[in-house]
Design an enzyme around this catalytic site. Structure first.
Site, short mmCIF file in Angstrom:
data_model
loop_
_atom_site.label_atom_id
_atom_site.label_comp_id
_atom_site.label_asym_id
_atom_site.label_seq_id
_atom_site.Cartn_x
_atom_site.Cartn_y
_atom_site.Cartn_z
N ARG A 53 5.06 12.90 4.69
CA ARG A 53 3.39 13.50 4.30
C ARG A 53 2.84 14.63 4.73
O ARG A 53 2.21 14.74 3.91
CB ARG A 53 3.10 11.54 4.80
CG ARG A 53 3.13 10.48 4.46
CD ARG A 53 2.47 9.21 4.92
NE ARG A 53 2.41 8.39 4.30
CZ ARG A 53 2.19 6.73 4.50
NH1 ARG A 53 1.80 7.07 5.63
NH2 ARG A 53 2.61 5.70 3.61
N LYS B 142 11.60 -10.52 -1.95
CA LYS B 142 10.97 -11.51 -1.85
C LYS B 142 9.43 -11.21 -3.19
O LYS B 142 9.14 -10.53 -3.54
CB LYS B 142 9.75 -11.98 -0.72
CG LYS B 142 10.66 -12.40 -0.07
CD LYS B 142 9.90 -12.76 1.85
CE LYS B 142 10.54 -13.72 2.51
NZ LYS B 142 9.69 -13.41 3.88
N GLY C 77 6.63 1.10 -0.10
CA GLY C 77 7.36 0.36 0.60
C GLY C 77 9.27 1.33 1.01
O GLY C 77 9.25 2.07 0.74
N GLY D 95 1.60 0.07 0.62
CA GLY D 95 0.96 -1.18 0.02
C GLY D 95 -0.28 -0.73 -1.30
O GLY D 95 -0.73 -0.84 -1.87
C1 3PG Z 1 0.52 2.99 5.41
O1 3PG Z 1 1.30 4.24 5.56
O2 3PG Z 1 0.76 2.25 4.44
C2 3PG Z 1 -0.71 4.21 5.22
O3 3PG Z 1 -0.42 4.79 5.90
C3 3PG Z 1 -1.83 2.58 5.61
O4 3PG Z 1 -1.43 2.09 6.67
P1 3PG Z 1 -2.21 0.56 7.29
O5 3PG Z 1 -1.32 -0.24 5.92
O6 3PG Z 1 -1.81 -0.01 8.81
O7 3PG Z 1 -3.36 0.72 6.65
MG MG Z 2 1.37 -0.11 5.01
#
Ligand code: 3PG
Ligand code: MG
Length: 391
Positions: free
Chosen positions: A37, A192, A349, A372
């Site tokens: 990152r 899932k 993911g 996410g």
């Molecule tokens: C992640 O790694 O998906 C982002 O940095 C967001 O983190 P969080 O899900 O804790 O908001």
């Molecule tokens: Mg996350």
């Protein structure tokens, strides 16, 4: 329309730029274990610094829930950044951040989630952040699904811009979903159905072909009346899966499911396994990867495809040989991308890990580091951290 900072580098000379990055990197023993990152945004940060801006980097790390938790300090990330840049980047807590970095220099604020106001999208907290700088840049697409002070409220208090990487990311996602070259396909895997219901429902409206793999395919096969033995499955979602199959058919989206798989009685290294058609599975066996016939038909269908969106592994790729389908199909997509035949966008993911395992991440057109946020984007949701930049 949100404005990209790379189109306005001339505005940066002598300015202090508050830049939201996602330095939520995995750590072990006080060191960053995966720098991806940081490495991804660094060239863009250098461009802004070279344009004469002083940069204040802001990020969160982990989920310290509004408390100062030393294990979630950004210090290891700051160390890595300093080593890479060849000068010391100061790490300062927000309440001590009274000065501005010199032109061309960077500093970093300590984990913003040490303050509860960050996740509460607090106005006063956002004002404190805004007071540090002349303009705000968001280069953290992976946090854009969070309406937090550093991703939302602060953008309303300063001239705001899309960061260099976020601009590329939004272009890639839009090329895959909003105005794709057709036929467009999605390869969706993972364990899932429940975590990807919204993704699937949105995608059947957008794509011409939907390839399913991973544990979630079992629930869809069950919805078609196929007996799946001891395979991972969500019985409570079988009816929902049947609904998605029906809707896909009505919409003219070709939904592809595996006809065979690699079956074993346990998920472990060196477990005896066999290649079988779905109908030959026994009560004690589970499908741990999609099989050779499925790989062949997916490959064949991929030949006509011009755009692919990939999320989730096709099998239990962490354990060999159940990585076969993921690796083979990822290579197929990578080769077609290299040949200029398709545009391939992946993210979410486990996906980056799966593509790295297949050694093809570099060959895809774009691999998003977002988890996410990537999923919410492909669910068709509006991401607050993106929307606020054009408000
Ligand atoms: C992640 O790694 O998906 C982002 O940095 C967001 O983190 P969080 O899900 O804790 O908001
Ligand atoms: Mg996350």
């Amino acid at each position: 329309m949100a404005i990209s900072i790379v189109d306005h580098l001339d505005q940066l000379a002598g300015k202090t730029c508050l830049i939201r990055v996602d330095f939520n990197c995995p750590l072990a023993d006080g060191r960053v274990t995966d720098n991806t990152r940081v490495d991804r945004v660094l060239p863009g940060l250098k461009r802004l610094a070279e344009a004469g801006a002083g940069l204040i980097l802001i990020s969160h790390l982990g989920r310290p829930k509004g408390k100062v938790v030393p294990a979630f300090s950004l210090a290891p990330v700051c160390d890595y950044l300093s080593e890479t840049l060849g000068y010391v980047v100061p790490l300062v807590p927000l309440d001590k951040a009274g000065y501005r970095p010199a032109a061309g220099q960077m500093m970093m604020l300590e984990n913003l989630r040490f303050w509860p106001e960050e996740e509460a999208n607090d106005e006063q907290f956002a004002k404190k952040l805004a007071a540090l700088a002349d303009l705000y840049v968001n280069d953290a697409f992976s946090c854009a699904h969070r309406a937090h002070a550093s991703t939302y409220a602060v953008a309303q208090k300063l001239p705001c811009f899309v960061g260099p990487v976020m601009a590329t990311e939004l272009d890639a996602l839009s090329a895959a979903l909003n105005k794709p070259q057709r036929p467009v396909a999605a390869m969706i895997g993972g364990a899932k159905v429940s975590t990807k219901l919204a993704v699937l429902t949105n995608l059947i409206e957008k794509v011409d072909i939907l390839f399913l793999g991973g544990g979630m395919a079992n629930t869809f096969l069950a919805a078609k009346g196929v007996y799946m033995g001891a395979s991972l499955m969500e019985p409570e979602l079988v009816e929902t899966a049947a609904g998605i199959l029906l809707k896909a058919e009505q919409l003219g989206c070709r939904l592809m499911l595996p006809e065979d798989g690699l079956a074993a009685t346990a998920l472990s290294l060196d477990v005896p396994h066999r290649k079988i058609l779905n109908r030959d599975i026994s009560a004690s066996e589970m499908m741990l990867d999609i099989g050779p016939k499925a790989i062949d038909s997916y490959k064949q269908a991929l030949e006509e495809v011009r755009t692919v969106l990939w999320n989730g592994p096709m099998g239990a790729f962490e354990v060999s040989p159940f990585d076969t389908a993921t690796v083979t199909l990822a290579q197929t997509v990578a080769e077609a991308t290299e040949a200029g035949r398709i545009i391939s966008v992946a993210g979410g993911g486990d996906t980056v890990a799966a593509l790295n395992h297949a050694a093809v991440a570099e060959k895809f057109s774009y691999v998003s580091l977002a988890g996410g946020a990537f999923l919410e984007y492909i669910e068709g949701k509006t991401l607050p951290g993106v929307a606020v930049l054009s408000a």
